[in-house]
Scaffold this active site. Structure first.
Site, PDB file in Angstrom:
ATOM      1  N   HIS A 226       1.014  -1.408   0.121  1.00  0.00           N
ATOM      2  CA  HIS A 226       0.033  -0.072  -0.013  1.00  0.00           C
ATOM      3  C   HIS A 226       0.971   1.400   0.116  1.00  0.00           C
ATOM      4  O   HIS A 226       0.277   2.403  -0.218  1.00  0.00           O
ATOM      5  CB  HIS A 226      -0.873  -0.069   1.089  1.00  0.00           C
ATOM      6  CG  HIS A 226      -0.315   0.224   2.415  1.00  0.00           C
ATOM      7  ND1 HIS A 226      -0.310  -1.049   3.435  1.00  0.00           N
ATOM      8  CD2 HIS A 226       0.109   1.321   3.081  1.00  0.00           C
ATOM      9  CE1 HIS A 226       0.277  -0.484   4.634  1.00  0.00           C
ATOM     10  NE2 HIS A 226       0.508   0.932   4.249  1.00  0.00           N
TER      11      HIS A 226
ATOM     12  N   ASP B 238      -0.104  -7.617   1.347  1.00  0.00           N
ATOM     13  CA  ASP B 238       0.700  -6.164   1.389  1.00  0.00           C
ATOM     14  C   ASP B 238       2.067  -6.141   1.549  1.00  0.00           C
ATOM     15  O   ASP B 238       2.757  -5.323   2.310  1.00  0.00           O
ATOM     16  CB  ASP B 238       0.166  -5.616   2.816  1.00  0.00           C
ATOM     17  CG  ASP B 238      -0.227  -4.034   2.699  1.00  0.00           C
ATOM     18  OD1 ASP B 238       0.054  -3.482   1.586  1.00  0.00           O
ATOM     19  OD2 ASP B 238      -0.239  -3.570   3.626  1.00  0.00           O
TER      20      ASP B 238
ATOM     21  N   SER C  59       4.742   1.893   7.876  1.00  0.00           N
ATOM     22  CA  SER C  59       4.294   0.748   6.847  1.00  0.00           C
ATOM     23  C   SER C  59       5.478   0.275   6.224  1.00  0.00           C
ATOM     24  O   SER C  59       6.387   0.790   5.544  1.00  0.00           O
ATOM     25  CB  SER C  59       3.564   1.423   5.928  1.00  0.00           C
ATOM     26  OG  SER C  59       1.866   1.292   6.229  1.00  0.00           O
TER      27      SER C  59
END
Length: 299
Positions: A144, A174, A250
């Site tokens: 993402h 992901d 992330s």
């Protein structure tokens, strides 16, 4: 709600309802599953009368939100569904011995292989974190972070800004892989052996929360094999941690006291109007490594 932090983007994701509850807030149990009985608390905290509706699950989950941790202006909110029960620990007995390690030394070793990931283009941007997994310049991050496309740069501990090429993406887990010049000076991080991560062992989350590169936060492994849904895909086991992770973490590593990567930080749960509440999720390193190697082989 806007933020003064550069590159923060949307701090909260969509409303989240536990799969253990139906839309009206009552328990929803899969066919064939045992139905646990819980006496709801009354107004003064004492057990309520039989038949009283369970108030606290509805009140809590009504405000629970989830967010993927990309810190870009185009940050993508992730859908996450967590099951209510912790699962048993995996791995051989006695594997927890020596899991503490020296967190100061571990942080020093890990920072040499962690980068900030910056994506720009099309009037939108995104940012996150990543880490080197081999001596060929391959960097693991979250899908993402790079999903919207654009020019990708990574910034290492020494502040050098390097152009990165997207090798491949796997939205279902992901995970994405980038590649930089092998002579970048970044140091690959060791991966923890499969099945040896233990509930309760200390861990560090390393990355660039809110654009603050080289940030290290400490916590423990809160649970293993926590079923979550990432990127709208099927549920998959994740490592749960209370180490403070925020937008921008992330794709960064979750590491143990020996400096070994145990997971890839991916998502957090929040209560409406709040930030980190000590519930974060990471893709287990064995799955992340498997996916990354497949992407490298095809890329």
């Amino acid at each position: 709600m806007s933020s003064t932090f550069p590159g923060l983007g949307q701090p909260r994701g969509p409303q989240f309802l536990s799969p253990a509850l139906s839309p009206d807030g009552h328990p929803a149990v899969a066919a064939g599953a045992a139905v646990p009985h819980v006496a709801p608390a009354g107004p003064d905290g004492a057990p309520g009368r039989p038949g009283d509706p369970p108030r606290w699950p509805r009140m809590l989950l009504a405000g629970l939100t989830v967010v993927a941790l990309s810190a870009g202006a185009g940050g993508v909110a992730g859908h996450l569904a967590a099951a209510s029960g912790a699962s048993p620990e995996a791995g051989p007995a006695g594997a927890a011995a020596g899991t503490g390690g020296d967190l100061v030394a571990a942080a020093d070793r890990v920072l040499a292989g962690v980068v900030s990931v910056q994506v720009s283009g099309g009037g939108r941007g995104a940012s996150g974190s990543g880490f080197l997994i081999d001596d060929r310049g391959h960097v693991v991050t979250n899908d993402h972070v790079v999903a919207r496309g654009g020019t990708i740069h990574v910034v290492g501990r020494d502040g050098r800004r390097l152009t990165a090429r997207l090798v491949g993406r796997d939205p279902g887990t992901d995970i994405a892989v980038l590649r930089v010049d092998p002579g970048s000076g970044l140091r690959p991080l060791p991966l923890a052996p499969a099945g040896q991560t233990r509930v309760g062992e200390p861990v560090l989350a390393v990355g660039s929360p809110l654009g603050l590169s080289g940030t290290v936060t400490a916590g423990i492994v809160s649970a293993l094999d926590r079923p979550v849904r990432l990127g709208g895909g099927a549920r998959q086991p994740a490592v749960q941690t209370d180490a403070s992770i925020n937008p921008g973490n992330s794709g960064g590593p979750l590491v143990n006291g020996r400096g070994e990567v145990v997971g890839v930080n991916t998502a957090i749960a929040t209560l409406e109007g709040s930030g980190n509440i000590g519930i974060g999720f990471a893709v287990p390193v064995d799955r992340a490594a498997q996916v990354a190697q497949g992407l490298i082989a095809r890329g």
